[in-house]
Design a protein around this motif. Structure first.
Motif, PDB file in Angstrom:
ATOM      1  N   LEU A 118     -16.101  37.343 -10.102  1.00  0.00           N
ATOM      2  CA  LEU A 118     -17.876  37.622 -10.148  1.00  0.00           C
ATOM      3  C   LEU A 118     -17.853  38.498 -11.372  1.00  0.00           C
ATOM      4  O   LEU A 118     -17.408  39.541 -11.771  1.00  0.00           O
ATOM      5  CB  LEU A 118     -18.529  38.243  -9.146  1.00  0.00           C
ATOM      6  CG  LEU A 118     -19.920  38.403  -9.291  1.00  0.00           C
ATOM      7  CD1 LEU A 118     -20.635  37.149  -9.528  1.00  0.00           C
ATOM      8  CD2 LEU A 118     -20.823  39.183  -8.007  1.00  0.00           C
ATOM      9  N   ILE A 119     -18.563  37.866 -12.449  1.00  0.00           N
ATOM     10  CA  ILE A 119     -18.927  38.453 -13.674  1.00  0.00           C
ATOM     11  C   ILE A 119     -19.910  39.668 -13.260  1.00  0.00           C
ATOM     12  O   ILE A 119     -21.121  39.126 -12.904  1.00  0.00           O
ATOM     13  CB  ILE A 119     -19.274  37.519 -14.817  1.00  0.00           C
ATOM     14  CG1 ILE A 119     -18.149  36.828 -15.181  1.00  0.00           C
ATOM     15  CG2 ILE A 119     -19.700  38.441 -15.962  1.00  0.00           C
ATOM     16  CD1 ILE A 119     -18.395  35.773 -16.038  1.00  0.00           C
ATOM     17  N   THR A 120     -19.872  40.746 -13.724  1.00  0.00           N
ATOM     18  CA  THR A 120     -20.901  41.753 -13.278  1.00  0.00           C
ATOM     19  C   THR A 120     -21.712  42.176 -14.634  1.00  0.00           C
ATOM     20  O   THR A 120     -22.884  42.779 -14.721  1.00  0.00           O
ATOM     21  CB  THR A 120     -20.479  42.937 -12.351  1.00  0.00           C
ATOM     22  OG1 THR A 120     -19.373  43.683 -13.405  1.00  0.00           O
ATOM     23  CG2 THR A 120     -19.974  42.557 -11.199  1.00  0.00           C
ATOM     24  N   SER A 121     -21.186  42.116 -15.843  1.00  0.00           N
ATOM     25  CA  SER A 121     -21.632  42.163 -17.166  1.00  0.00           C
ATOM     26  C   SER A 121     -20.731  41.432 -18.350  1.00  0.00           C
ATOM     27  O   SER A 121     -19.626  41.268 -18.080  1.00  0.00           O
ATOM     28  CB  SER A 121     -21.339  43.686 -17.322  1.00  0.00           C
ATOM     29  OG  SER A 121     -21.906  43.959 -18.710  1.00  0.00           O
ATOM     30  N   PRO A 122     -21.601  41.250 -19.234  1.00  0.00           N
ATOM     31  CA  PRO A 122     -23.118  41.136 -19.276  1.00  0.00           C
ATOM     32  C   PRO A 122     -23.828  40.160 -18.371  1.00  0.00           C
ATOM     33  O   PRO A 122     -23.114  39.240 -17.965  1.00  0.00           O
ATOM     34  CB  PRO A 122     -23.251  40.775 -20.873  1.00  0.00           C
ATOM     35  CG  PRO A 122     -21.923  39.892 -21.077  1.00  0.00           C
ATOM     36  CD  PRO A 122     -20.918  40.126 -20.214  1.00  0.00           C
ATOM     37  N   GLN A 123     -24.930  40.205 -18.318  1.00  0.00           N
ATOM     38  CA  GLN A 123     -26.024  39.526 -17.628  1.00  0.00           C
ATOM     39  C   GLN A 123     -26.002  38.120 -18.065  1.00  0.00           C
ATOM     40  O   GLN A 123     -25.853  38.107 -19.230  1.00  0.00           O
ATOM     41  CB  GLN A 123     -27.172  40.291 -17.475  1.00  0.00           C
ATOM     42  CG  GLN A 123     -28.096  40.375 -18.443  1.00  0.00           C
ATOM     43  CD  GLN A 123     -29.425  41.138 -18.223  1.00  0.00           C
ATOM     44  OE1 GLN A 123     -29.414  42.256 -18.162  1.00  0.00           O
ATOM     45  NE2 GLN A 123     -30.785  40.314 -17.976  1.00  0.00           N
ATOM     46  N   PHE A 165     -17.610  43.631 -21.078  1.00  0.00           N
ATOM     47  CA  PHE A 165     -17.424  42.329 -20.218  1.00  0.00           C
ATOM     48  C   PHE A 165     -16.652  42.988 -18.786  1.00  0.00           C
ATOM     49  O   PHE A 165     -15.659  43.842 -19.100  1.00  0.00           O
ATOM     50  CB  PHE A 165     -16.272  41.086 -20.651  1.00  0.00           C
ATOM     51  CG  PHE A 165     -16.886  40.601 -21.644  1.00  0.00           C
ATOM     52  CD1 PHE A 165     -17.733  39.360 -21.405  1.00  0.00           C
ATOM     53  CD2 PHE A 165     -16.920  40.900 -23.194  1.00  0.00           C
ATOM     54  CE1 PHE A 165     -18.223  38.799 -22.447  1.00  0.00           C
ATOM     55  CE2 PHE A 165     -17.495  40.063 -24.251  1.00  0.00           C
ATOM     56  CZ  PHE A 165     -18.299  39.046 -23.704  1.00  0.00           C
ATOM     57  N   LEU A 166     -17.380  43.070 -17.683  1.00  0.00           N
ATOM     58  CA  LEU A 166     -16.941  43.415 -16.469  1.00  0.00           C
ATOM     59  C   LEU A 166     -16.759  42.252 -15.536  1.00  0.00           C
ATOM     60  O   LEU A 166     -17.839  41.471 -15.362  1.00  0.00           O
ATOM     61  CB  LEU A 166     -17.797  44.569 -16.154  1.00  0.00           C
ATOM     62  CG  LEU A 166     -17.849  45.925 -16.984  1.00  0.00           C
ATOM     63  CD1 LEU A 166     -19.053  47.081 -16.320  1.00  0.00           C
ATOM     64  CD2 LEU A 166     -16.425  46.503 -17.043  1.00  0.00           C
ATOM     65  N   ALA A 167     -15.984  42.448 -14.426  1.00  0.00           N
ATOM     66  CA  ALA A 167     -15.812  41.376 -13.163  1.00  0.00           C
ATOM     67  C   ALA A 167     -15.267  42.094 -12.231  1.00  0.00           C
ATOM     68  O   ALA A 167     -14.271  42.993 -12.363  1.00  0.00           O
ATOM     69  CB  ALA A 167     -15.193  40.201 -13.680  1.00  0.00           C
ATOM     70  N   THR A 168     -15.507  41.550 -11.161  1.00  0.00           N
ATOM     71  CA  THR A 168     -14.436  42.070  -9.827  1.00  0.00           C
ATOM     72  C   THR A 168     -13.754  40.630  -9.492  1.00  0.00           C
ATOM     73  O   THR A 168     -14.364  39.554  -9.670  1.00  0.00           O
ATOM     74  CB  THR A 168     -15.345  42.175  -8.553  1.00  0.00           C
ATOM     75  OG1 THR A 168     -16.377  41.175  -8.415  1.00  0.00           O
ATOM     76  CG2 THR A 168     -16.263  43.627  -8.990  1.00  0.00           C
ATOM     77  N   ALA A 169     -12.460  41.029  -9.236  1.00  0.00           N
ATOM     78  CA  ALA A 169     -11.868  39.820  -8.918  1.00  0.00           C
ATOM     79  C   ALA A 169     -10.695  40.231  -7.786  1.00  0.00           C
ATOM     80  O   ALA A 169     -10.069  41.215  -7.910  1.00  0.00           O
ATOM     81  CB  ALA A 169     -10.567  39.357  -9.978  1.00  0.00           C
ATOM     82  N   LYS A 170     -10.811  39.357  -6.376  1.00  0.00           N
ATOM     83  CA  LYS A 170      -9.905  39.705  -5.449  1.00  0.00           C
ATOM     84  C   LYS A 170      -9.542  38.746  -4.651  1.00  0.00           C
ATOM     85  O   LYS A 170     -10.327  37.652  -4.679  1.00  0.00           O
ATOM     86  CB  LYS A 170     -10.982  40.834  -4.403  1.00  0.00           C
ATOM     87  CG  LYS A 170     -12.195  40.276  -4.151  1.00  0.00           C
ATOM     88  CD  LYS A 170     -13.142  41.421  -3.308  1.00  0.00           C
ATOM     89  CE  LYS A 170     -14.346  40.582  -2.847  1.00  0.00           C
ATOM     90  NZ  LYS A 170     -15.117  41.591  -2.144  1.00  0.00           N
ATOM     91  N   ASP A 171      -8.589  38.847  -4.167  1.00  0.00           N
ATOM     92  CA  ASP A 171      -7.930  37.949  -3.097  1.00  0.00           C
ATOM     93  C   ASP A 171      -7.845  38.179  -1.795  1.00  0.00           C
ATOM     94  O   ASP A 171      -7.297  39.528  -1.642  1.00  0.00           O
ATOM     95  CB  ASP A 171      -6.682  37.442  -3.943  1.00  0.00           C
ATOM     96  CG  ASP A 171      -5.939  36.301  -3.152  1.00  0.00           C
ATOM     97  OD1 ASP A 171      -6.520  35.037  -3.294  1.00  0.00           O
ATOM     98  OD2 ASP A 171      -4.921  36.419  -2.562  1.00  0.00           O
ATOM     99  N   PRO A 172      -8.002  37.425  -0.810  1.00  0.00           N
ATOM    100  CA  PRO A 172      -7.639  38.009   0.518  1.00  0.00           C
ATOM    101  C   PRO A 172      -6.170  38.557   0.828  1.00  0.00           C
ATOM    102  O   PRO A 172      -6.082  39.294   1.557  1.00  0.00           O
ATOM    103  CB  PRO A 172      -8.051  36.762   1.370  1.00  0.00           C
ATOM    104  CG  PRO A 172      -9.101  35.844   0.360  1.00  0.00           C
ATOM    105  CD  PRO A 172      -8.593  36.187  -0.913  1.00  0.00           C
ATOM    106  N   GLU A 173      -5.332  37.696   0.187  1.00  0.00           N
ATOM    107  CA  GLU A 173      -3.854  38.189   0.446  1.00  0.00           C
ATOM    108  C   GLU A 173      -3.212  38.994  -0.653  1.00  0.00           C
ATOM    109  O   GLU A 173      -2.535  39.912   0.033  1.00  0.00           O
ATOM    110  CB  GLU A 173      -2.890  36.796   0.403  1.00  0.00           C
ATOM    111  CG  GLU A 173      -3.247  35.677   1.334  1.00  0.00           C
ATOM    112  CD  GLU A 173      -4.700  34.996   1.283  1.00  0.00           C
ATOM    113  OE1 GLU A 173      -5.057  34.751   2.195  1.00  0.00           O
ATOM    114  OE2 GLU A 173      -4.684  34.618   0.329  1.00  0.00           O
ATOM    115  N   ASP A 174      -3.647  39.001  -2.005  1.00  0.00           N
ATOM    116  CA  ASP A 174      -3.028  39.747  -2.992  1.00  0.00           C
ATOM    117  C   ASP A 174      -4.155  41.170  -3.160  1.00  0.00           C
ATOM    118  O   ASP A 174      -3.426  41.925  -3.903  1.00  0.00           O
ATOM    119  CB  ASP A 174      -3.473  39.013  -4.339  1.00  0.00           C
ATOM    120  CG  ASP A 174      -2.030  37.809  -4.168  1.00  0.00           C
ATOM    121  OD1 ASP A 174      -1.064  37.930  -3.544  1.00  0.00           O
ATOM    122  OD2 ASP A 174      -2.127  36.957  -4.933  1.00  0.00           O
TER     123      ASP A 174
END
Length: 171
Positions: free
Chosen positions: A78-83, A96-105
């Motif tokens: 999910l990109i959190t910045s810029p809008q 440029f900011l984002a969250t990146a997650k994986d259920p296993e990793d």
């Protein structure tokens, strides 16, 4: 996904082995079951070496193994910045900011997270960086997060970079 496990276990003295004389194990998950046939839908994600061991009434054992790979769930990015739809003058510093997650990793970082512009191409790696040299025009900024099994998720926003008017001062 349900996996059917089948074995054919024969012994010269006991003829056909069944029940608890056949034990199934996974090198990742441990004990799986007994017998010549059973189903399982709870194997963990990853590559398993599945071993079936047959034991006759004299205590003699023989084993056979197979490899089973269980695929994983997709990551989430999910990109959190810029809008989305932000407009900035050329040369502006954009974070440029984002969250990146994986259920296993877990948290994805580095080269598993790639940013691109449809106008300028590759922008950067990771979940955080700044840029001040986007070209004038409308950019579709895309981020792709890839987990260790190759599953991907994508998010995108639009960024508008305007041409900055020159300054003039009458002296």
């Amino acid at each position: 996904t349900t996996i059917v496990f089948l074995a054919d276990a024969k012994d010269p003295e006991d003829v056909i082995l069944t029940g608890q004389s056949i034990i199934w194990m996974s090198d990742r998950d441990g004990f799986l079951g007994y017998g010549i046939s059973f189903t399982k839908n709870t194997l963990s994600v990853g590559t398993h070496i599945i071993t079936s061991t047959a034991k006759d009434s004299d205590g003699e054992e023989t084993s056979a193994s197979i490899t089973v790979t269980v695929s994983n769930k997709s990551p989430e990015v999910l990109i959190t910045s810029p809008q989305d739809n932000i407009a900035k003058p050329q040369g502006s510093i954009l974070t440029f900011l984002a969250t990146a997650k994986d259920p296993e990793d877990g948290i994805l970082t580095g080269q598993s997270v790639v940013w691109e512009s449809d106008r300028d191409g590759f922008l950067g790696y990771g979940t955080s960086f700044t840029k001040n040299n986007l070209t004038v025009g409308t950019h579709v900024i895309t981020i792709t997060a890839t987990d260790s099994f190759g599953q991907e998720d994508i998010d995108s926003i639009t960024v508008i970079i305007g041409n900055t008017a020159p300054n003039i001062l009458i002296t």
